[in-house]
Design an enzyme around this catalytic site. Structure first.
Site, PDB file in Angstrom:
ATOM      1  N   ALA B  29       0.854  -1.191   0.000  1.00 20.16           N
ATOM      2  CA  ALA B  29       0.000   0.000   0.000  1.00 20.16           C
ATOM      3  C   ALA B  29       0.884   1.233   0.000  1.00 20.16           C
ATOM      4  O   ALA B  29       0.579   2.245   0.610  1.00 20.16           O
ATOM      5  CB  ALA B  29      -0.936  -0.005   1.208  1.00 20.16           C
ATOM      6  N   GLY B  31       3.751   3.463  -2.689  1.00 21.83           N
ATOM      7  CA  GLY B  31       3.629   4.354  -3.840  1.00 21.83           C
ATOM      8  C   GLY B  31       2.749   3.791  -4.933  1.00 21.83           C
ATOM      9  O   GLY B  31       1.726   4.387  -5.295  1.00 21.83           O
ATOM     10  N   ASP B  52      -0.049  -4.742   3.763  1.00 14.82           N
ATOM     11  CA  ASP B  52       1.195  -3.983   3.907  1.00 14.82           C
ATOM     12  C   ASP B  52       1.668  -4.086   5.343  1.00 14.82           C
ATOM     13  O   ASP B  52       0.870  -4.064   6.275  1.00 14.82           O
ATOM     14  CB  ASP B  52       1.009  -2.516   3.513  1.00 14.82           C
ATOM     15  CG  ASP B  52       2.328  -1.854   3.137  1.00 14.82           C
ATOM     16  OD1 ASP B  52       2.435  -1.353   2.010  1.00 14.82           O
ATOM     17  OD2 ASP B  52       3.254  -1.841   3.977  1.00 14.82           O
ATOM     18  N   ASN B  62       5.089  12.507  -0.449  1.00 16.62           N
ATOM     19  CA  ASN B  62       5.239  13.152  -1.752  1.00 16.62           C
ATOM     20  C   ASN B  62       4.610  12.341  -2.859  1.00 16.62           C
ATOM     21  O   ASN B  62       4.577  12.758  -4.005  1.00 16.62           O
ATOM     22  CB  ASN B  62       6.718  13.400  -2.069  1.00 16.62           C
ATOM     23  CG  ASN B  62       7.452  12.124  -2.451  1.00 16.62           C
ATOM     24  OD1 ASN B  62       7.144  11.060  -1.940  1.00 16.62           O
ATOM     25  ND2 ASN B  62       8.387  12.228  -3.365  1.00 16.62           N
ATOM     26  N   ALA B 125      10.294 -10.215  -0.967  1.00 19.43           N
ATOM     27  CA  ALA B 125       8.841 -10.386  -1.016  1.00 19.43           C
ATOM     28  C   ALA B 125       8.372 -10.596  -2.459  1.00 19.43           C
ATOM     29  O   ALA B 125       7.454 -11.385  -2.718  1.00 19.43           O
ATOM     30  CB  ALA B 125       8.147  -9.184  -0.393  1.00 19.43           C
ATOM     31  N   CYS B 162       8.527 -16.088 -15.460  1.00 18.09           N
ATOM     32  CA  CYS B 162       8.197 -15.598 -14.126  1.00 18.09           C
ATOM     33  C   CYS B 162       9.201 -14.537 -13.692  1.00 18.09           C
ATOM     34  O   CYS B 162      10.140 -14.222 -14.412  1.00 18.09           O
ATOM     35  CB  CYS B 162       8.141 -16.749 -13.125  1.00 18.09           C
ATOM     36  SG  CYS B 162       9.741 -17.235 -12.458  1.00 18.09           S
ATOM     37  N   CYS B 177      36.894  -8.213   5.785  1.00 18.62           N
ATOM     38  CA  CYS B 177      38.134  -7.534   6.174  1.00 18.62           C
ATOM     39  C   CYS B 177      38.231  -6.142   5.556  1.00 18.62           C
ATOM     40  O   CYS B 177      38.841  -5.246   6.131  1.00 18.62           O
ATOM     41  CB  CYS B 177      39.346  -8.388   5.834  1.00 18.62           C
ATOM     42  SG  CYS B 177      39.507  -8.726   4.104  1.00 18.62           S
TER      43      CYS B 177
HETATM   44 ZN    ZN Z   1      10.801 -18.469 -14.005  1.00 19.09          ZN
END
Ligand code: ZN
Lengths: 442, 623
Positions: B29, B31, B52, B62, B125, B162, B177
């Site tokens: 939920a 932009g 969300d 904004n 996600a 996909c 390091c």
């Molecule tokens: Zn795929």
């Protein structure tokens, strides 16, 4: 660190300030989703001054997000909303005081409106119907860019055309006395400079690579094969040559841009930023004439594999030159116009980008001989005629209007901030058949 | 509703009824999510469920036009739903939660939807929902923006590629390091300040790293350096005690320790500085507290003395906050104190290592992985997404969809350079990439197991069931994809006598079965991935394996061994999964060219190895 943080990262505080101070004029027959979405986006971005002209006969679309515009828009921006709405007869309407606006948007109007006076801000025409729409930018004066925000700029190293201090610095590095470890710590710019200054002449990147291999790898430092700085020197050999590019830009400035701006300047520019940048461009020409064809140096150095010490030393040479050039440049700016410091600084940082020398609306080529057929069809729709395209014969077009409104506001931001290259100059959209989509110059 | 008649015109009465009966899942939920929610409502979709995890922040306002100043800190999902009620004809159901939480959102919950819209801001996600859509064969409309660039990708499981068919940009990683001993760029110091220093001082859990693990990879084999890193970590714990004991007067001691003593120790490691510039500790005389806390311009770079003063001032503020916040403050780019601490610490370190300092504004972007975001791009991507949904659901009466591959992706870019024609590009969808580890290179199914069987089945029994059902040979491996660990393979059988519940397999766990046998004919069974659904009672022993036809395929050439050893194993990832504005999206518009797409395909190893590698690698994610 505020409301506009995420967009200031795109166009900077100065750009945001231009958006904040901008004044938008919008003309539409009635209240439509396209109109509402444009206004919503503009206010969200930080605009708050809007003059809206609606036709006296214009109604409200029955598919609207917002009821009362003022009530809906005011909370989208903490600055007080200055929205004035006028009902006029669009058939005989002439936009008054058009020179005071930052831009004019004509929503769904079949023909361009006339305006008072000689000067007009950029006008965006837009329309959406069914699954199709268009956006068309019409300029009355050249649109000049302060910063094209080009992600890939070519640094101006001037290795083939060094100034005194750069030569001195380079000559103070005695590669022939260095061991392989010390050599591997030199920035690639040093390797390229040294190679350019061997007795074997190289005028192209390919030649330079050959000479680099012969004199450095098979000469000075046979163990350089796996050195990162050597790999960079090979990869960025083309960066050694900046003179041709510089000459090209200067040529473009002298031959095309300056005469055009002089002509334009007689009328004066409607847009203050255009006026500033035009002044800076003609100053740039005078600067180049006085400095052997060079523009003020930009100190931005690309990253180079080297010790920080060596890199910083080189960087200081470039920074000192850039600071001096900028000061010299500022002295040449005519006294009758007061240009903000940050505008001058930003301009000088971008004198190496081509887009600066291609004022939109004039230098980018003549109009196309024919417009895409879909644009004609859309224009017939605007005039209320029926068109035999299924994707146009529908009145419901909310998602398309959202999309077109997004494009319109995006172009508005580019125009207002004088950053990013605006559309040149028309885009026609068809969600159903991408074959019909086109960008064209009208 | 007058809206209705309009929509009927474009869709036809029958399709209008269809859209009224359509259930959408909108994930996000933010932009794009705010814009999509509005568009879907105005298109009269019957039901919209919106998920969300986040709460509203000032920097959202904004573009996330449904939210107001007064909504800051409220959940996005419910606030968005309240804001759209007055113009909605749809049933809208908000959820505040993480879409990857299989307890709140189990697989069968996803099955109720006709279409899923991804309006997410992070890769993890996006990948998760993509995988779910592959399990349940529900169309997914993926989208994202970064500044002026945006994209949508319709995904029809089994028919089109996909989300994971093309390689995605992954977060930058750095050898440990470099971060701890030999920084050479501002980002190294920022990662040090944020991921090591800040989290150690203000967000340390006392369990910590197992420092005595003999197999721990330190990113270096230099025993001297390992010893130093160990010691340094212990000493950091002592610094943490200064914070928790609220000993403000000892803040200068923290500075001395970090920026003088530690650097002096580093300088003793002579071999580190043979090819590098030596760091220079700060001057102890500069460690003075300024009488007042002045407000500075966050866009400027301040001198070192100012950085030190800021370090002292902001540390005091954080010390004051500690008891109120249970001695646990997390770095948050929008929490000014935490940001200023990280900025001051990283700039002081930069100065020491002769690296340019950065403004707080710039450090915020780097430390917070901020992606610029504007209203316009969100609006136009949401518009494109909602138009495309009508085609996916086949709701346009005059444009029936014959082949899923007739759908288009869309990429929009700021550039309107005509020769490149990149203003909007609309490549057709490609079929699934046969090497894709998510949609093509595995067989997928849902496995039902009763609560009782979860308690009683041993891993051995479970593996035997799988083997006999799907005719795998002796050598198999089983991975718990959710927990990212190996359960069993040819030389690891320690867990065989554990029960499934002891192995922490649960409702929502995903496991991967692969064939490790070495057959003469060089064929291997295709790997199979199972989503575990726990159902039924505690009394009944039951396991239901899905009917799957798992084919034999020629084994891929084993090139992966070299890859595994050449991988840099000890790295620090700077990702911050699950938060706003975090993960790099597929914003590279070059991906529109199929050439590049296929080029990157070649880099992908065979799926099973790729998965294993992810588990073997000791990637430290310090967030
Ligand atoms: Zn795929």
């Amino acid at each position: 660190m505020d409301r506009y943080d995420r967009q200031v990262r795109l166009w900077g505080n100065a750009g945001q300030d231009l958006v904040r101070r901008s004044h938008l004029c919008v003309v539409s027959r009635g209240e439509t989703p396209l109109l509402q979405e444009i206004l919503k986006n503009y206010v969200l971005l930080g605009g708050s001054r809007i003059t809206l002209y609606l036709d006296a006969e214009g109604g409200r679309s029955n598919h609207l997000l917002y009821g009362d515009l003022r009530e809906a828009l005011a909370p989208l921006n903490p600055e007080p909303l200055e929205l004035t709405t006028h009902r006029v007869n669009l058939n005989s309407f002439v936009i008054p005081n058009s020179e005071r606006y930052s831009a004019i948007v004509q929503v769904g109007l079949p023909v361009g409106l006339r305006h008072e006076g000689d000067l007009s801000p950029p006008v965006i025409h837009c329309f959406a119907r069914g699954l199709c729409g268009y956006v068309h930018l019409q300029l009355s004066e050249p649109h000049l860019l302060l910063d094209p925000r080009n992600e890939y700029t070519i640094p101006s190293l001037r290795l083939d055309n060094p100034w005194g201090e750069l030569s001195q610095y380079m000559d103070s590095i005695h590669v022939e006395q260095m061991d392989d470890v010390q050599l591997s710590q030199l920035p690639f710019a040093v390797l390229l400079y040294k190679t350019l200054n061997t007795r074997r002449a190289a005028t192209t990147a390919a030649q330079l690579k050959t000479v680099l291999a012969e004199t450095y790898l098979h000469g000075l430092n046979p163990r350089a094969q796996s050195d990162l700085n050597y790999a960079e020197a090979v990869r960025f050999a083309h960066l050694a040559f900046t003179k041709n590019r510089q000459d090209g830009l200067l040529n473009r400035l002298t031959r095309d841009v300056c005469p055009l701006l002089e002509q334009e300047n007689k009328l004066g520019f409607q847009d203050t930023m255009n006026q500033y940048i035009a002044t800076l461009l003609s100053t740039l020409k005078r600067y180049a004439d006085m400095h052997n064809g060079h523009f003020p140096l930009d100190a931005t150095l690309p990253d180079m594999e080297s010790t920080t010490h060596n890199y910083n030393a080189l960087k200081r040479v470039y920074e000192a030159k850039a600071a001096k050039d900028l000061a010299d440049f500022k002295k040449l700016i005519p006294g009758d116009i007061e240009i903000p410091e940050h505008v001058i600084d930003e301009f000088c940082r971008n004198t190496k980008t081509t887009e600066l020398f291609e004022p939109l609306g004039v230098c980018r080529g003549p109009p196309d001989s024919s417009a895409p057929p879909l644009l004609d069809a859309l224009k017939r729709c605007q005039e209320g005629k029926t068109v035999d395209l299924p994707q146009l014969n529908v009145t419901f077009s909310y998602p398309t209007e959202t999309y077109i409104a997004g494009l319109v506001t995006q172009e508005l931001v580019k125009l207002i901030t004088h950053q990013f290259v605006p559309i040149d100059n028309c885009f026609v959209y068809d969600a159903l058949d991408p074959q019909n989509m086109a960008t064209c110059r009208l | 509703m007058p809206r209705e008649t309009n929509i009927v015109k474009i869709l036809g009465q029958k399709n209008y009824e269809k859209i009224r009966n359509t259930k959408c899942l909108l994930v996000g939920a933010g932009g794009i999510g705010s814009e999509l929610l509005k568009d879907l409502i105005l298109m009269d979709f019957g039901e919209i469920h919106i998920v969300d995890l986040d709460t509203i922040d000032l920097s959202n306002l904004n573009r996330q036009f449904l939210f107001r100043q007064r909504d800051i800190k409220k959940p996005k999902s419910t606030t968005a739903v309240n804001a759209v009620k007055h113009f909605s004809n749809s049933k809208i159901v908000p959820y505040q939660g993480n879409i990857m939480d299989s307890t709140q959102f189990p697989l069968h919950w996803f099955e109720q939807f006709d279409i899923i819209f991804n309006a997410l801001d992070n890769l993890a996600a996006r990948r998760y929902v993509n995988k779910i859509s592959q399990f349940i064969l529900t169309p997914l409309l993926e989208s994202g923006t970064a500044g002026f660039d945006g994209y949508i990708q319709p995904i029809i499981p089994g028919k089109t590629e996909c989300f994971d068919c093309t390689k995605k940009e992954t977060p930058k990683t750095f050898p440990v390091c470099t971060i701890r001993s030999t920084p050479s760029q501002p980002i190294h110091c920022i990662v040090w300040a944020k991921n090591f220093l800040f989290s150690q001082l203000f967000a340390a859990e006392n369990t910590g790293d197992n420092m005595d693990d003999p197999n721990k990879d330190w990113g270096t084999t230099d025993p001297e350096e390992i010893k130093r890193i160990k010691q340094e970590t212990n000493e950091l714990q002592e610094l943490q005690n200064i914070i928790t004991a609220k000993q403000k007067e000892r803040i200068p001691a923290i500075l001395k320790k970090l920026f003088i003593q530690d650097i002096e120790k580093l300088l003793l490691l002579g071999n580190l500085w043979k090819t590098r510039d030596k760091p220079v500790p700060i001057n102890a005389l500069d460690i003075v507290k300024s009488p007042e806390d002045e407000k500075l311009d966050l866009n400027n770079i301040w001198p070192i003395q100012q950085q030190i003063q800021n370090f002292i001032n902001v540390t005091e503020k954080l010390i004051d906050r500690m008891p109120k916040e249970n001695n646990f403050i997390e770095f948050d780019k929008d929490d000014e104190d935490t940001l200023e601490f990280v900025a001051a610490a990283s700039n002081i370190r930069s100065q020491i290592f002769n690296i340019p300092m950065k403004s707080v504004f710039d450090i915020k972007q780097i430390a917070g992985n901020i992606i610029p975001a504007i209203a316009t791009t969100n609006a136009l991507v949401a518009g494109l997404s909602s138009i495309t949904s009508l085609r996916i659901l086949n709701l346009l009466k005059y444009a029936p969809l014959k082949d899923a591959k007739d759908l288009n992706m869309a990429f929009t870019a700021k550039s309107s350079n005509m020769s490149q024609n990149r203003y909007l590009s609309n490549p057709k969808l490609a079929p699934p990439n046969c090497k894709c580890p998510v949609c093509a290179a595995v067989v997928r199914g849902v496995l039902h197991v009763s609560k009782k069987s979860l308690e009683t089945f041993t891993l051995q029994k479970f593996v035997e069931c799988l083997q006999s059902q799907y005719e795998y040979e002796e050598d198999i491996s089983l991975l718990d994809m959710t927990g990212q660990r190996l359960l069993v393979d040819f030389d690891f059988d320690d867990l065989l006598q554990k029960t499934l519940s002891e192995l922490k397999l649960h409702d929502g766990s995903v496991i991967l079965l692969s064939d490790d046998s070495d057959r003469d004919d060089g064929m291997l069974k295709k790997p199979a991935e199972f989503y575990i659904v726990v159902s039924g009672s505690l009394n009944e022993e039951k396991m239901e394996l899905p009917k799957l036809n798992i084919p034999l395929l020629p084994a891929p050439p084993s090139t992966t061994d070299t890859e595994e050893t050449s991988e840099n194993v000890d790295t620090v990832a700077t990702t911050e999964g699950g938060q706003e504005d975090v993960i790099t999206i597929l914003d590279d518009t070059d991906t529109t060219s199929s050439k590049k797409r296929h080029f990157s395909d070649d880099d992908e190893g065979p799926p099973t190895k790729a998965v294993k590698q992810a588990i073997d690698d000791d990637i430290i994610e310090l967030n």
